[in-house]
Structures are given as C-alpha cells and as structure tokens.
Design a protein around this motif. Structure first.
Motif, PDB file in Angstrom:
ATOM      1  N   PHE A 127       0.816  -1.212   0.000  1.00 37.04           N
ATOM      2  CA  PHE A 127       0.000   0.000   0.000  1.00 37.04           C
ATOM      3  C   PHE A 127       0.854   1.268   0.000  1.00 37.04           C
ATOM      4  CE2 PHE A 127      -2.972  -3.168   1.558  1.00 37.04           C
ATOM      5  CZ  PHE A 127      -4.110  -2.854   0.819  1.00 37.04           C
TER       6      PHE A 127
ATOM      7  N   VAL B 179      -5.729   4.849   2.918  1.00 34.19           N
ATOM      8  CA  VAL B 179      -4.455   4.521   3.562  1.00 34.19           C
ATOM      9  C   VAL B 179      -3.902   5.755   4.261  1.00 34.19           C
ATOM     10  CG1 VAL B 179      -2.063   3.821   3.168  1.00 34.19           C
ATOM     11  CG2 VAL B 179      -3.911   2.698   1.921  1.00 34.19           C
TER      12      VAL B 179
ATOM     13  N   VAL C 174      -4.746   0.734   6.780  1.00 40.82           N
ATOM     14  CA  VAL C 174      -5.648   0.864   5.647  1.00 40.82           C
ATOM     15  C   VAL C 174      -7.043   0.560   6.171  1.00 40.82           C
ATOM     16  CG1 VAL C 174      -5.165  -1.540   4.920  1.00 40.82           C
ATOM     17  CG2 VAL C 174      -6.267   0.059   3.332  1.00 40.82           C
TER      18      VAL C 174
END
Length: 411
Positions: free
Chosen positions: A323, A356, A373
């Motif tokens: 991420f 995120v 997240v």
C-alpha cells in the motif's frame, strides 16, 4: 631572549593552536554529524481501488410487500412493494413476546416460573372464540411453565394465551399496551403500533422495515429463537400443538411467525441461516399480503434461493499486499504492507472504498507498525488493517552523515 627567538616561539604557538583548533573542529564535526537525527522520509501511498460486486437478482413475490435484512448488517438490504404501514395480524405476537420477556426474562433451556390459569383466563378463551380468533384450550386451575405458555401462544398462534400472558406479566392488557408503546419507542420501531396482544385488531400495524428489525430481535433472543423453531410441542392438559409455520425446515427456515386475517392476508416473518465463505448469514425477511399460505411459502422459498448468491465473501486485502513505500535520502527502500489478510461479508453491490494513512519515518525495523488501511463497506463501520514495514530502514552510517550535513540539519 632575542627578538628573533620570541618571534619563532610565537609562530610555533600559533601553529600548535591552529592544529588544535582544526582537530577539535574535526572532532566536533564528526560528533555532530554522527549524533544528529536523520531526515524523515514521507510515505509514497498507494490508495486501494474501489471494489464493486454484482447486483443481486432477487425473485420477489408478485403480491403484497416484502423486505429482507441480515443480522449484523444495518437496516433493510432490499425491499419490494408498498413499504407503508399495514395490519400485521399474528406477527403482532412477536412484539407481545419480546415485551413480556422484557418484564419476565427467560433463559436458554429454562422452563421459567409456573403460571396458574384461572377463570379469568377461561373467559379470555371464550372471548377469543366469539371473535373467531385462533385459540388453544385452557382449564381453570391448570399450571403451565412460562416456556410452555409461550409455546401455546406462538406455535398454534393462540390469541387467548397472548392476552393471558400479557395480564400475567403486566397486570392488565392496558398496562401491557402502555409498556409495549414504550418498548417500541425505545427500540426505534417508530412505524409499529399495537392495539392488542394478538394482532386480530386491524390497528396493530407495522412496516416491512420495522418487521425486519423485530425479526432480528427475535433471533437475537436465544430462548425465543428456540421456541419459534419448534415444529410441535406436547403441553399438559392441552396436548400436542403444531407450529402454523409450515415453511419450518425448508430452505433452512427456522422461524419466526405466521399471521393471517382477512385484512392482512397471509403473512410470514421468517429467518434462515446459510454459509458464505467463513460467515454464517442469518437472513431475516417478511412477506405480507398473500392470498394463501401455500402461495406465500412458495414465493418465500423462491426469494430465499435468489438471496443467497447476493452475499459475497470479499477479500479486502491479502497479507503482504503493498500500500506504499518509503525511500530514504541515503537510498534505503521499504514497502508498506498489510499486516494480515482480511475479508468481509458484502451484500449485493454495496460499494467498498479504502483509505491509507502512514506516518513519516526516520528509522524502523521490519514489522514495525507505520499506519493503517481502512475499508468502508456501504454505510457500515470501517474495517481497519494495520500496515507495517516490509524491510528495515537502517542508519546511513558515518560516511553518508559526514557527506550530507545540510540534510541532517534539515532533519
């Protein structure tokens, strides 16, 4: 000492002092650069893509009004037909049961206290017969446990037992109705109103949405859920009683309550369980206004069959999914990854969005938490997954520090 000698000594002292200053300056520089904090590195974030599932294709009854919901998911998932208030017939008895249990709790498997029925209960029985309501026999002086009396009220849908239990719990039907009004308000069932204990009154009304919420309360009450799932029971004096819900045991149906009057038509508040991935879904639904219970049951079976594929076990993230990342000024690189895999139960095309967040980083070890997240499914509460460093971010060492004093100062 000659003048020339003094000049030579002075020059030597200046040279030594200069060397000492250089040495001390160098030591200070080395110390400062090696002790200074390294600059922070901001995360480069990769936001998750929105996820969408196929729209559930439901087979709704061609009559009346319907709605479905599921325990643990907010509100109504889908509905069909007029969603305004209508008479609900004997489904009213589920409100009666819940309100009585509010005053007289009954645990799982418990019989509860004994109830002695009197001449007044016999009078209630004959009143119910006179108004052509559903009834079960009662004899003055007979004794039933609370659970047995509830079975007499709910399985054969005996109006007289609904009234007798309300009087037992609250002293009078009027007192019960006042308590029921308060209970409905406390549970935000603002579209439901009860004018009696049985539902034979056309003034006992509700909406499909409220009935779904009442069904959720019933299946969430362990002892009541046990009773409405019984196909039959044998009671003292009364003998064998049979549940009016003929859909029990079909399509996984394990409750809840039928209702039938000329005005309301054939009605059923129902529940069923099925497995979706690692989840057990408890579906609660209601269909009102059928011509016959045979027609009603066939329509509900088709509805249940069409509902199940509408639930999906959706993977929100795999463990180790990336991420984002950090790249330091001295060349260290580490991905930002999900600490664990997470999936969620999703109904139909409920939108799934993710966001995120990650902190700025100086140094860190692999596995350190650096952010999260967060996934939101429809209007539900967010599902949050920790994010961690995949690789360690280590000190750049003396050579880089001494070669980049300005960047250290900036840190």
């Amino acid at each position: 000492m000659s003048p020339s000698r003094r000049i030579i000594l002075r020059r030597r002292r200046l040279a030594v002092a200069s060397v000492l200053l250089v040495v001390l300056g160098g030591v200070g520089y080395v110390g400062a650069t090696n002790l200074a904090p390294v600059p922070e590195s901001a995360a480069t974030i990769v936001q998750p893509a929105s996820l969408t599932q196929p729209v559930a294709a439901l087979t709704w009854p061609a009559f009346g009004s319907s709605a479905i919901g599921a325990v643990g998911l907010p509100g109504v998932l889908a509905s069909s037909g007029d969603q305004n208030t209508v008479p609900i017939a004997s489904i009213t008895k589920m409100v009666t049961a819940l309100v009585i249990l509010d005053a007289k709790p009954l645990g799982v498997g418990e019989a509860g206290p004994n109830i002695t029925f009197t001449d007044a209960d016999v009078d209630i029985y004959y009143d119910v017969i006179a108004e052509n309501g559903s009834a079960a026999p009662v004899v003055s002086g007979m004794v039933l446990t609370q659970r047995e009396a509830f079975e007499a009220m709910l399985l054969p849908s005996a109006n007289n037992y609904a009234a007798s239990l309300a009087v037992w719990a609250y002293g009078s039907v009027d007192n019960y109705l006042a308590a029921a009004t308060t209970w409905l308000a406390d549970n935000a069932l603002t579209q439901t109103s009860v004018a009696d204990t049985s539902g034979i009154s056309t003034a006992s009304v509700s909406t499909p949405a409220d009935l779904v919420e009442i069904g959720k309360l019933v299946v969430g009450h362990p002892s009541l859920a046990e009773i409405v799932a019984l196909p039959s029971a044998v009671l003292p004096v009364i003998g064998t009683i049979t549940n009016t819900n003929k859909l029990l045991g079909r399509d996984g149906v394990d409750g809840i309550k039928t209702g039938t009057t000329d005005v309301a038509g054939a009605c059923l508040l129902f529940s069923t369980d099925f497995i979706v991935g690692d989840n057990t879904v408890t579906l609660v639904g209601v269909v009102l206004g059928g011509d016959t219970h045979s027609e009603l049951n066939s329509a509900i079976s088709a509805l249940i069959e069409s509902v199940q594929p509408g639930f999906q076990d959706v993977v929100l993230t795999e463990e180790g999914a990336v991420f984002g990342s950090y790249t330091t000024k001295w060349g260290d690189v580490s991905d930002i990854v999900a600490a664990r895999a997470v999936s969620a139960l999703v109904w139909s095309d409920s939108p799934i969005s993710g966001s995120v967040t990650a902190t700025d980083l100086q140094l860190g070890r692999a596995g350190d938490d650096v952010g999260e997240v967060s996934f939101t499914i429809g209007t539900g509460s967010p599902v949050t997954v920790p994010l961690e460093l995949q690789d360690s971010v280590t000190d750049p060492g003396p050579a880089w520090r001494m070669g980049h004093p300005g960047e250290l100062a900036a840190g």
